[in-house]
Design a protein around this motif. Structure first.
Motif, mmCIF file in Angstrom:
data_model
loop_
_atom_site.group_PDB
_atom_site.id
_atom_site.type_symbol
_atom_site.label_atom_id
_atom_site.label_comp_id
_atom_site.label_asym_id
_atom_site.label_seq_id
_atom_site.Cartn_x
_atom_site.Cartn_y
_atom_site.Cartn_z
ATOM 1 N N ASN A 144 9.608 -23.858 5.380
ATOM 2 C CA ASN A 144 8.320 -24.383 4.921
ATOM 3 C C ASN A 144 7.285 -23.283 4.695
ATOM 4 O O ASN A 144 6.151 -23.358 5.144
ATOM 5 N N TYR A 145 7.685 -22.219 4.012
ATOM 6 C CA TYR A 145 6.720 -21.177 3.662
ATOM 7 C C TYR A 145 5.970 -21.601 2.411
ATOM 8 O O TYR A 145 6.479 -22.353 1.579
ATOM 9 N N LYS A 146 4.763 -21.107 2.301
ATOM 10 C CA LYS A 146 3.945 -21.451 1.146
ATOM 11 C C LYS A 146 4.269 -20.517 -0.005
ATOM 12 O O LYS A 146 4.064 -19.313 0.092
ATOM 13 N N LYS A 147 4.769 -21.086 -1.054
ATOM 14 C CA LYS A 147 5.107 -20.299 -2.235
ATOM 15 C C LYS A 147 3.846 -20.011 -3.030
ATOM 16 O O LYS A 147 3.108 -20.921 -3.392
ATOM 17 N N SER A 148 3.585 -18.731 -3.230
ATOM 18 C CA SER A 148 2.385 -18.358 -3.977
ATOM 19 C C SER A 148 2.513 -18.826 -5.420
ATOM 20 O O SER A 148 3.554 -18.642 -6.060
ATOM 21 N N PRO A 149 1.480 -19.467 -5.949
ATOM 22 C CA PRO A 149 1.576 -19.993 -7.321
ATOM 23 C C PRO A 149 1.664 -18.872 -8.345
ATOM 24 O O PRO A 149 1.064 -17.808 -8.180
ATOM 25 N N ARG A 150 2.457 -19.118 -9.362
ATOM 26 C CA ARG A 150 2.587 -18.148 -10.444
ATOM 27 C C ARG A 150 1.460 -18.359 -11.447
ATOM 28 O O ARG A 150 1.343 -19.434 -12.045
ATOM 29 N N ARG A 151 0.661 -17.361 -11.588
ATOM 30 C CA ARG A 151 -0.438 -17.451 -12.538
ATOM 31 C C ARG A 151 -0.069 -16.679 -13.794
ATOM 32 O O ARG A 151 -0.010 -15.461 -13.787
ATOM 33 N N LYS A 152 0.218 -17.404 -14.828
ATOM 34 C CA LYS A 152 0.544 -16.753 -16.088
ATOM 35 C C LYS A 152 -0.249 -17.424 -17.199
ATOM 36 O O LYS A 152 -0.524 -18.629 -17.136
ATOM 37 N N PRO A 153 -0.633 -16.657 -18.197
ATOM 38 C CA PRO A 153 -1.455 -17.233 -19.269
ATOM 39 C C PRO A 153 -0.702 -18.300 -20.043
ATOM 40 O O PRO A 153 0.526 -18.290 -20.115
#
Length: 485
Positions: A164-173
């Protein structure tokens, strides 16, 4: 030093420069006593890794009583890493595992004995890692293999749901809209490498798949409609990929092997660009031909100079040059200076560097008739990549050309997302879109590739507005108590 599961490691001497000399010995008692002894210069860690490699070479039996003497670092470098190489993992994958292990796993657990690791400690390390997603993937694979090799008494439960680790959101244009793509087709015309890549990758190819395209992978699809109209499309047979680390290799997955068609809008220009990569054939002597094949782009920057005539005393000329340097008119503070007459100097100013990529060519000498030379040149050309450059060079040119053209920046990989988004907006079935882009299931498209751009916002708002203004829409109200009798 005591002998462990991986053999004995003994310090023999220390050289004048401080380098330690170790004697490493591994033994095998099952099936007859055998041993291997090696001498190594380096740290104790290097000696332990060598002991693990020798133990693997001897295929020594596993003694559970000696398990605590096998550390995670020894197992990784001596057993797991050679296993990855033997099992056919790409060099790029091994490099990524090495980098993650050395940065996130080894500093905390590298010197720990394998059977002393606890499930909770592993979970905490993964959660606290700055690259939790990859650390979970790689660490779990290492420990599962250690369990299969009987270095760990029980298998750890390291499922993602359990950690249950928090997956960092992928920020892409957001991918380009239809209008932005049309604009890019016009503004990037003449930027040979970037334009070629854009037109090929817009068919839904990954970056490494686009870089691997050769003329031999080009095919023509021809069909005749019920009205008798013949349609002819350019397509690419996608079955290979190119990376800077591994070079040419097979596609990512078996499902990635597919046929990618080119939109008729860009087909004429793409065909023209590919024809420009054809070899140059010149006759050096009777029956001797020089075949020049496009081999990539030069990274060297070429200086651009400007010659000026300056008048005045030497000190005044130096002051003028200093002023030009401060105002950016020259890139060199002390340019080449020549006195041509009293009070007159000629100065050679460095104004900058030419940013245009310069093509490199590979020359091959061929002896034979003209027809044979043409056939040989065609054969060599068909087997060479259309864009013979590295991934890093493509990224560099892509960013530079987009800035020069005034286009919104998106990564080169986003052209694949753009292609899938266009497919969805065009109403193509999800299953067809998934297969055209080399995915096993359409869930991958929705989770990772389909983007929402300005066009989608406009289309959504217009549909909602049409519903709100439709006089035929239901306009009743809800009542709590209705007598149905």
């Amino acid at each position: 030093m005591p002998k462990g599961k991986l053999g004995s490691v003994r310090l023999v001497s220390t050289e004048p420069d401080g380098t330690c000399v170790w004697r490493v010995k591994a033994e095998k008692r099952a099936g007859g006593r055998r041993s291997i002894t090696r001498t190594i210069r380096g740290t104790e860690r290097d000696a332990r890794i060598l002991a693990a490699e020798l133990a693997k070479e001897l295929d020594s039996s596993v003694d559970p009583d000696c398990m605590p003497q096998v550390t995670l670092e020894e197992y990784y470098y001596g057993m797991y890493r050679p296993w990855m190489e033997d099992s056919g993992c790409t060099r790029e994958h091994i490099r990524n595992v090495d980098a993650n292990f050395e940065k996130h796993i080894a500093p905390r657990h590298g010197t720990r004995a394998l059977d002393s690791l606890t499930e909770e400690e592993v979970r905490v390390l993964i959660k606290e890692s700055s690259a939790a997603r990859n650390t979970h993937r790689y660490y779990r694979a290492i420990l599962n293999k250690a369990y299969e090799d009987r270095y760990i008494p029980r298998k750890f439960d390291l499922r993602k749901s359990e950690i249950n680790y928090k997956k960092s959101p992928r920020r892409k244009p957001a991918p380009w809209s239809v209008g932005e793509f049309r604009d890019a087709i016009e503004k990037l015309r003449g930027s040979e490498l970037v334009e070629t890549y854009m037109l090929i990758a817009s068919c839904g190819l990954r970056v490494e798949e686009a870089l691997a395209i050769t003329p031999s992978k080009m095919v023509a699809l021809e069909t005749t409609t019920s009205e008798g109209e013949t349609k002819r499309l350019l397509a690419f047979e996608v079955d290979s990929a190119y990376t800077d680390v591994d070079g040419m290799k097979t596609t990512k997955t078996p499902e990635s092997a597919r046929t990618a068609t080119v939109a008729p809008l860009v087909q004429p220009r793409l065909t023209e660009l590919i024809d420009q990569t054809r070899p140059i054939l010149e006759e050096e002597a009777p029956g001797v031909w020089s075949i020049r094949l496009f081999d990539g782009y030069s990274r060297a920057r070429h200086p651009r100079y400007e010659t000026r005539l300056l008048k005045g005393a030497r000190s005044e000329v130096d002051g003028q040059i200093a002023n030009m340097y401060e105002t950016g008119q020259t890139k060199a503070r002390w340019p080449q200076l020549e006195k041509v007459a009293d009070g007159t100097y000629v100065v050679r100013l460095l104004c900058g560097y030419d940013d245009e990529p310069i093509k490199r060519y590979d020359e091959i000498i061929y002896a034979g008739s003209a027809d044979e030379a043409k056939m040989e040149a065609e054969r060599l050309w068909r087997g060479r990549r259309i864009m013979p450059c590295s991934h890093s060079y493509l990224n560099q040119r892509w960013k530079r050309e987009l800035e020069r053209a005034g286009l919104r920046y998106i990564p080169p990989s986003s052209l694949r997302s753009m292609s899938e988004t266009f497919s969805a907006r065009a109403g193509i079935a999800d299953g067809v879109t998934s297969k055209l882009h080399g995915h096993t299931t359409y869930v991958t498209d929705y989770n990772n590739y389909l983007g929402i751009g300005l066009d989608d916002h406009v289309a959504a708002v217009e549909k909602i507005n049409a519903l709100l203004t439709d006089p035929r829409a239901a306009s009743g109200t809800r009542k709590a108590d209705i007598d149905w009798r």
